[in-house]
Design a protein around this motif. Structure first.
Motif, short mmCIF file in Angstrom:
data_model
loop_
_atom_site.label_atom_id
_atom_site.label_comp_id
_atom_site.label_asym_id
_atom_site.label_seq_id
_atom_site.Cartn_x
_atom_site.Cartn_y
_atom_site.Cartn_z
N ILE A 142 0.35 -1.33 -0.10
CA ILE A 142 0.09 0.14 -0.14
C ILE A 142 1.15 1.70 0.00
N PRO A 143 0.57 1.96 -1.14
CA PRO A 143 2.18 3.22 -1.45
C PRO A 143 1.12 4.30 -0.26
N PRO A 144 2.12 4.91 -0.14
CA PRO A 144 1.41 6.13 0.94
C PRO A 144 0.56 7.10 0.02
N TYR A 145 -0.03 8.37 0.47
CA TYR A 145 -0.64 9.28 -1.26
C TYR A 145 -0.26 9.92 -0.89
N ILE A 146 -0.23 10.56 -2.78
CA ILE A 146 0.63 11.00 -3.17
C ILE A 146 0.20 12.02 -3.92
N ARG A 147 -0.24 13.81 -4.07
CA ARG A 147 -1.64 14.41 -5.18
C ARG A 147 -1.34 14.35 -6.23
N THR A 148 -1.86 14.65 -7.15
CA THR A 148 -1.46 14.55 -8.71
C THR A 148 -0.58 15.36 -8.96
N PRO A 149 -0.19 15.15 -10.45
CA PRO A 149 0.39 16.48 -10.62
C PRO A 149 -0.07 17.84 -11.17
N GLU A 150 -1.69 17.46 -11.48
CA GLU A 150 -2.09 18.64 -11.68
C GLU A 150 -2.88 19.52 -11.19
N GLN A 151 -2.76 17.93 -9.36
CA GLN A 151 -3.53 19.28 -7.80
C GLN A 151 -1.95 19.82 -7.42
#
Length: 942
Positions: A142-151
């Motif tokens: 389960i990876p950490p939560y990474i915001r999308t490039p667009e965000q």
């Protein structure tokens, strides 16, 4: 009475009779020996339940766990059982802990069964479970939560938000805990602990991989796997007080995770490490205060000798924390006005929020640690002076120092700057925020080129992208050889940053009219044989290409800063200029002085710096056995010095010399003690302001004050001039720069000073020092007109010098309009003196020092050069940190026909004016002219 009523009455009378008979029987039995024994056993059971409830809890739930174990013996877990088990885990109570421990202790096959069930039955509710069972545990997690490039690509909010980031999309704190628990379940509890200790390889002095600060990673994983999150944090922080920092920025893929048994997808050790302190802040916001509430003040108990820590970067912070936790009185001296060192000025907030640095500072403060900002060790005080003040040991964690450039043609052009300067302006000075005054180069819509392939290059590129730039990273090797963290490079490319590999700048070209860069010539490279680093050496192919560019940012690493080494002749350094350490130790060549991090390594990672600080703390602790009376005396002295160095920079006196020119007397006792002629200070007027250099016009060591003369030109200087007596400047650092080189001249010679306008105050202390040395001084002071005179009237400073030194001082005044003294510029009487010398008349000029407006200094330099008169110009060019770290005060200098760069704040401010390439230097004063004008308009100064 009805039949039903009669029946109810009959049953009541019968039951009453039976109850009376039973009560009589119970009363008789209560006196029997068997019942008495039963009562004694119940009382004993109650007492045991109070003293050892866990044993009875385990006994009562054993049957339930047996049922759960039976379910796990089935070929697959059912949906009903999986859902029920997950609901029990979500409760977060003692029963949940038992369940977590049970699953942790299951054999791998049973764990896989559990993960398959989560994937099958709960992935709709938890999309992160989808596909988790594929190749689990070796290749799926389960990876950490990474915001999308667009965000994220146009803001400075955190990109990798870790496991707690899932709370932003609706997960609860307990659900996040279970995600982390599931990641911990992948751990194999390897007996040889490679993630912690590394792998020993033949022919290598140090192990490959492992943890530089020796965090007990397997033990941490076991605590997480059994649900003991608080205990896992306590374990880490007992070794490393910076887990929320090192866990984010250290290259785990080269260290702990590089030797993970799950080579396909290593366990997210770094993410787990910084999850724990962040989780603690969520569940217990006041935890730091409560945890250290009853810690004795080490300055009061005075049972251990005081320690000075130079620099508040990663090595300094961990060193300070560990020593403060041991009961040492610790003072951290930081050259900037804010704490964190490279963690703050070098790493953007989208990678490392400043709140995490503040958290560590809070812990050290709670342990009794003291912080002194705006204190440049080697200038404000030397290492020797710190020891004289009472500090028994000193740890130097002052960082790497001067930024490197390529020394190719065109580097002098405007908008060719170091990554240090660019990042400092954004990260430390917050120049991108509209409520802060530090100017930034214009980025929006501009073509920006980053030179380099390391983490600093990634930080600069991603920062420029967030400021609206069209960014390209230029690297002389291929992507595979880039030393940047894989994650950082991947994020940069996701955010739309271009990569130009096998390219190296050979020249920058610019607009002759404005002095700004507008293009770069890139040599096309190819890779040859490996070099000393093991990477293939880049070689020029003989072809090149020219590309347009508006801003060039050099991210080529750093050289050692000479400030500390130059202040301590006994301090030995490596050939690269880093502090040399004793083999197998953090000790330097000076007794009681230790070092680590970039100051000793010359450039490394935050976690290796933290490891050095940790190792030095152990050495200092072991070397701290001193007599109690001596310790008490040392603590008292170190406290007095700390208090003195922390004194607020309050305005004691204010005089208006002329409209828009103000003289301020400011409290600065440590600076006043060490000030010398020719030096300057770095001033921050208010928290959102910019750092500006101001020359020391005078000082009084006994009174503990310095004198500054400020001409209101831009927003910051006008803001300072508007301050009143009793107001406090946010911070003053100094004395900085090299003091004037004073030497005795022949009795018949003279030293000439040309001072234009506000050049008179910085000239004054240098002229006075020459007079005190016995030299004859000729002072040429120029003003625009008689109504702008200051310091020249009766009883003023120049008049006092004449009264004290008589014929040893000759003063010549000029004014542009002829309303006072000789009509014209300072060059008019200077030329007369030079011409007289050529005729063999007058006092021979030993040397000329010129201070004032840049064009005036150039005119003086151009005038004296044909005469062969040695001439020195004192330069307060554009600066940020004024300690050489940023590289902003670059001065192009010609030596033996070769153009090199000097730094006005390190090599100067006084430089050989005939060596300065004035054509290339003067445009630098216009670098942020438009930004400064916009700031003045915003504040209503125009």
């Amino acid at each position: 009475m009805t039949t039903t009523s009669h029946d109810d009455l009959t049953r009541y009378l019968s039951a009453s009779q039976a109850l009376a008979q039973t009560a009589t029987e119970v009363e008789e039995l209560a006196r029997s020996e068997a019942v008495e024994t039963y009562r004694r056993q119940i009382d004993l059971l109650g007492r045991r339940l109070q003293t050892n409830p866990r044993a009875f809890r385990d006994m009562f739930i054993s049957d339930g766990m047996g049922a759960i174990a039976a379910e796990f013996r089935q070929p697959e877990l059912s949906e009903e059982f999986t859902t029920a088990l997950w609901q029990k885990l979500l409760l977060g109570n003692d029963a949940s802990l038992v369940l977590m421990r049970f699953v942790w202790n299951l054999p791998l096959g049973a764990k896989r069964k559990f993960i398959r069930a989560l994937d099958s039955y709960l992935s709709e509710r938890y999309p992160v479970f989808k596909g988790l069972s594929v190749n689990w545990p070796a290749g799926s997690s389960i990876p950490p939560y990474i915001r999308t490039p667009e965000q994220r690509s146009e803001d400075f909010e955190l990109v990798n938000q870790g496991y707690l980031g899932y709370m932003n999309i609706g997960y609860t704190q307990r659900e996040v805990d279970l995600l982390v628990w599931l990641e911990a379940l992948r751990d194999k509890q390897c007996a040889d602990k490679p993630c912690q200790l590394g792998e020993l390889l033949a022919g290598r002095k140090e192990p490959r991989g492992g943890c530089p600060v020796q965090v007990h990673i397997p033990d941490m994983m076991q605590l997480l796997g059994t649900g003991h999150f608080r205990e896992a944090l306590d374990l880490i922080e007992s070794i490393n007080p910076l887990p929320n920092v090192t866990g984010r920025v250290c290259p785990q893929e080269l260290q702990c995770q590089s030797v993970c048994a799950h080579s396909g997808r290593p366990i997210e050790i770094g993410q787990l490490e910084w999850f724990l302190p962040q989780r603690d802040r969520v569940v217990d916001p006041d935890g730091n205060i409560a945890r250290y509430a009853n810690v004795p003040d080490p300055w009061q108990v005075a049972t251990k000798p005081p320690v000075a820590v130079v620099g508040s970067g990663p090595s300094g912070l961990i060193n300070a924390f560990l020593l403060a936790a041991e009961g040492h009185p610790v003072t951290i001296f930081e050259s900037f006005h804010r704490l964190g060192g490279v963690l703050r000025y070098g790493i953007p907030e989208f990678r490392l929020p400043n709140s995490l640095i503040d958290d560590v500072v809070e812990k050290i403060t709670a342990l009794g640690g003291r912080f002194v900002t705006n204190f440049v060790v080697g200038k404000t005080a030397t290492l020797a002076e710190l020891k004289e003040a009472g500090f028994s040991h000193i740890f130097v964690g002052s960082g790497a120092g001067l930024p490197r450039f390529m020394n190719v043609p065109g580097e002098h052009l405007l908008n060719v700057m170091s990554a240090n300067e660019f990042l400092t302006r954004v990260n430390l000075m917050q120049g991108h925020r509209p409520d802060h005054e530090t100017p930034l180069p214009e980025c929006r819509g501009k073509k920006i080129m980053i030179i380099g392939g390391g983490n600093t290059a990634m930080d600069a590129a991603r920062t420029a992208r967030r400021l609206g730039g069209k960014v390209t990273i230029v690297y002389r090797r291929t992507r595979q050889e880039m030393p940047a963290r894989v994650e950082e490079l991947a994020h940069a490319l996701e955010e739309g940053i271009e990569l130009a590999t096998l390219r190296s700048p050979s020249e920058f070209r610019g607009d002759d009219r404005t002095g700004f860069v507008n293009s770069a010539v890139l040599e096309v490279m190819e890779l040859g044989a490996p070099d000393a680093s093991g990477r293939r050496r880049p070689m020029a192919t003989g072809t090149s290409e020219t590309v347009d560019v508006d801003l060039v940012i050099m991210a080529l690493g750093n050289s050692a800063n000479p400030i500390i080494r130059d202040s301590e002749p006994e301090l030995t350094v490596t050939t690269a200029g880093a502090l040399e350490l004793t083999e197998g130790s953090q000790a330097t060549s000076i007794g009681g002085v230790y070092s680590g991090g970039d100051a000793a390594r010359g450039g490394s990672t935050a976690v290796k710096a933290a490891g050095d600080g940790q190792a030095a703390a152990r050495e200092i602790r072991e070397a701290s056995l001193l007599p109690a009376a001596q310790i008490i005396e040392m603590v008292a002295g170190a406290k007095r010095f700390t208090d003195l160095a922390s004194a607020p920079n309050t305005i004691i006196e204010r005089r208006e010399l002329q409209p828009n020119i103000i003289e301020l007397t400011v409290n600065a006792p440590v600076i006043a003690k060490n000030a010398q002629a020719g030096q300057f200070v770095r001033v921050l007027a208010e928290p959102q302001g910019e750092l500006v250099p101001l020359t020391l016009a005078d000082w009084d060591a006994e009174a503990g004050t310095i004198v500054l003369v400020v001409q209101g030109m831009g927003t910051t200087s006008k803001m300072i001039n508007a301050m009143k007596v009793g107001d406090r400047l946010e911070g003053i650092a100094g004395p900085l720069g090299q003091p004037s080189e004073l030497h005795k001249i022949a009795d018949d010679q003279t030293v000439v000073f040309t001072a234009g306008g506000v050049g008179l105050p910085p000239v004054y202390p240098i002229a006075r020092a020459n007079l005190q040395l016995g030299n004859h001084v000729t002072l040429i002071a120029g003003f625009r007109s008689a109504d702008l005179l200051f310091w020249v009237g009766e009883g003023e400073r120049v008049d006092e010098l004449q009264a004290e030194f008589g014929d040893q001082l000759e003063v010549i005044y000029t004014s542009n309009d002829g309303s006072f003294g000789i009509e014209g510029f300072v060059t008019v009487p200077l030329k007369d003196l030079l011409d007289a010398n050529q005729r063999g008349e007058g006092r021979p000029i030993a040397e000329v020092t010129t201070i004032g407006p840049p064009m005036m200094m150039r005119s003086v330099s151009d005038l004296t050069k044909p005469y062969g008169a040695k001439t020195v110009a004192s330069l307060n060019s554009i600066m940020v940190d004024a300690t050489g770290m940023c590289g902003a005060c670059m001065v192009p200098v010609l030596i033996d026909g070769k153009l090199i760069r000097k730094h006005a704040c390190i090599d100067g401010p006084e430089l050989d004016s005939h060596a300065i390439d004035w054509d290339k230097f003067l445009p630098r004063f216009n670098l942020f002219k438009s930004q400064e004008q916009q700031s003045k308009i915003k504040h209503g100064w125009v």
